[in-house]
Design an enzyme around this catalytic site. Structure first.
Site, PDB file in Angstrom:
ATOM      1  N   LEU A  64       0.823  -1.206   0.000  1.00  0.00           N
ATOM      2  CA  LEU A  64       0.000   0.000   0.000  1.00  0.00           C
ATOM      3  C   LEU A  64       0.853   1.250   0.000  1.00  0.00           C
ATOM      4  CD1 LEU A  64      -2.496  -1.141   2.793  1.00  0.00           C
ATOM      5  CD2 LEU A  64      -2.684  -1.535   0.330  1.00  0.00           C
ATOM      6  N   TYR A 119       1.729  10.994 -11.633  1.00  0.00           N
ATOM      7  CA  TYR A 119       1.195  10.024 -10.681  1.00  0.00           C
ATOM      8  C   TYR A 119       0.676   8.790 -11.414  1.00  0.00           C
ATOM      9  CZ  TYR A 119      -1.876   7.996  -7.105  1.00  0.00           C
ATOM     10  OH  TYR A 119      -2.494   7.143  -6.225  1.00  0.00           O
ATOM     11  N   LYS A 123       2.100   4.876 -11.315  1.00  0.00           N
ATOM     12  CA  LYS A 123       1.258   3.741 -10.940  1.00  0.00           C
ATOM     13  C   LYS A 123       1.268   2.673 -12.035  1.00  0.00           C
ATOM     14  CE  LYS A 123      -0.377   4.647  -6.819  1.00  0.00           C
ATOM     15  NZ  LYS A 123      -0.054   3.751  -5.686  1.00  0.00           N
ATOM     16  N   ASN A 148     -11.735   6.670  -6.199  1.00  0.00           N
ATOM     17  CA  ASN A 148     -11.576   7.576  -5.062  1.00  0.00           C
ATOM     18  C   ASN A 148     -11.907   6.830  -3.772  1.00  0.00           C
ATOM     19  OD1 ASN A 148     -11.154  10.346  -6.385  1.00  0.00           O
ATOM     20  ND2 ASN A 148     -12.946   9.541  -7.460  1.00  0.00           N
ATOM     21  N   PRO A 309     -43.713  11.049  40.888  1.00  0.00           N
ATOM     22  CA  PRO A 309     -44.504  10.079  41.653  1.00  0.00           C
ATOM     23  C   PRO A 309     -45.997  10.360  41.601  1.00  0.00           C
ATOM     24  CG  PRO A 309     -42.535  10.674  42.873  1.00  0.00           C
ATOM     25  CD  PRO A 309     -42.583  11.579  41.680  1.00  0.00           C
ATOM     26  N   GLY A 310     -46.789   9.299  41.344  1.00  0.00           N
ATOM     27  CA  GLY A 310     -48.240   9.391  41.343  1.00  0.00           C
ATOM     28  C   GLY A 310     -48.852  10.051  40.128  1.00  0.00           C
TER      29      GLY A 310
END
Length: 398
Positions: A64, A119, A123, A148, A309-310
């Site tokens: 890589l 580039y 490659k 990409n 509560p309640g």
């Protein structure tokens, strides 16, 4: 299996090594056929002696390593083709014909044609070097011309997606010259799974004009089949929706395997730590509070209800809206009555044994905190986001 990864600290290398370690350590059990014994991580701070040693021991090599943004154009050939030569020479010196993978680019397809670049030429030269190596040694060679890539990498470098995610998450400026430009994107997790397929000998070969713009009738190239074609305008629009979510509570649709789901995961990795937490609006009164947690475009909303509560809450019914009440703390009585037939049902539910109770359309319902001292905490889900213009909520005591 002993695996050598070159470029181990890059975006792809980091993700691959992290997931190879998961396999090695038994944390990932999705690939029972892969037995990872050692992972050799080669990068710029490694030595030539380490490279020689690891090339002698490796059962598989992922190459890589490469350069994307050198100071001088000629450094493309040195960094991409030159290191490939060094790696293959080390393998030959060790008489090791283990399988090797090369990370190439769709830009190699353009080398010698319009859009040519240093580039791309570097490659392409690396590809031919690996093909020749395979013919010379008999080693299996797998070359991927990646489109990409979409994963966590530094912004303003070589990934527009990373730059946009970082900019939106951190309130930085960015520019989209043409929103209609379409990108073919390969998500990093899909790439890693493709590399695992390769380790298992299940890689896919291109024999058509398709993924990664590879025209390959002979099947020389490999590819990862899961990619997404999305315009720049669509990407930045989604990112703005993600950015606004803590205020709107609205989460865009994210089907399994979708680009949206992957982009959101990537976007989150660019959030500053100060944005990990955000406040929610608590609607408080003498009875307790009601707080909406999340809205969705197709599955309604999720909320937290706290009753003192309640206290009795509810006492209403809906035509089509349905809800689930899930008590997570305290003990409650939930009552429902069919407004047409008069049929009634009662449920005692508690956070000590969590259950879900349906609030059925056409049944008026309530929820009563049975404690005299403790708050009742209930998770409430509903199949639609509340619309004050069309509330579909009608008061009627049970």
């Amino acid at each position: 299996m002993k695996v050598l990864v070159t470029g181990a600290k890059g975006m792809v290398g980091t993700a691959l090594c992290n997931n190879l370690r998961n396999l090695r350590d038994g944390k990932d059990r999705t690939r029972p056929g892969l037995n990872i014994e050692e992972i050799y991580e080669y990068d710029m701070d490694s030595t030539s002696e380490e490279l020689a040693e690891w090339c002698a021991q490796a059962d598989f090599v992922f190459n890589l390593a490469g350069v994307n943004r050198p100071k001088n154009a000629e450094d493309f050939m040195t960094g991409n083709f030159g290191f490939a030569n060094q790696l293959l020479d080390a393998l030959k010196a060790a008489n090791n014909a283990c399988p090797v993978m090369l990370s190439s680019s769709v830009q190699a397809t353009l080398a010698g044609r319009f859009g040519d670049s240093e580039y791309g030429r570097s490659k392409l030269a690396g590809e031919e070097l690996f093909f020749d190596y395979g013919e010379e040694t008999g080693a299996k060679v797998a070359i991927y011309r990646f489109p990409n890539l979409m994963g966590h990498s530094k912004p303003n470098y070589n990934s527009a997606i990373s730059t946009f995610c970082w900019a939106v998450a951190n309130d930085e400026s960015y520019t989209v010259n043409d929103p209609s430009v379409e990108l073919e994107l390969l998500y990093i997790d899909d790439l890693v799974q493709g590399m695992f397929d390769l380790l298992e000998g299940e890689e896919q070969h291109c024999r058509f004009e398709g993924v990664g713009a590879v025209a390959d009738e002979r099947g020389r190239y490999c590819y990862v089949p899961v990619t997404h074609k999305v315009t720049l305008g669509e990407i930045v629009d989604l990112l703005q929706q993600f950015k606004a979510q803590p205020q709107t509570l609205m989460m865009p649709k994210m089907p399994e395997g979708s680009f949206e789901k992957k982009l959101y995961s990537l976007y989150l990795t660019y959030l500053p730590a100060s944005a990990f937490k955000y406040a929610l609006k608590m609607n408080c009164d003498d009875r307790g509070s009601f707080t909406e947690l999340l809205h969705t475009q197709d599955c309604g909303q999720v909320s937290i209800n706290i009753s003192k509560p309640g206290i009795t809450k509810g006492q209403h019914w809906h035509n089509s809206k349905w809800e689930l009440f899930i008590v997570v703390k305290g003990t409650a009585l939930i009552q429902e009555r069919n407004i047409t037939t008069g049929e009634t049902v009662d449920f005692i539910v508690s956070g000590d044994a969590i259950e879900a109770v349906h609030m059925i359309p056409g049944w008026t319902h309530n929820i009563i905190n049975l404690s005299e001292t403790e708050d009742l905490v209930t998770v409430m889900t509903c199949n639609e986001v509340f619309d004050p213009e069309h509330p579909d909520t009608y008061h009627e005591e049970v």
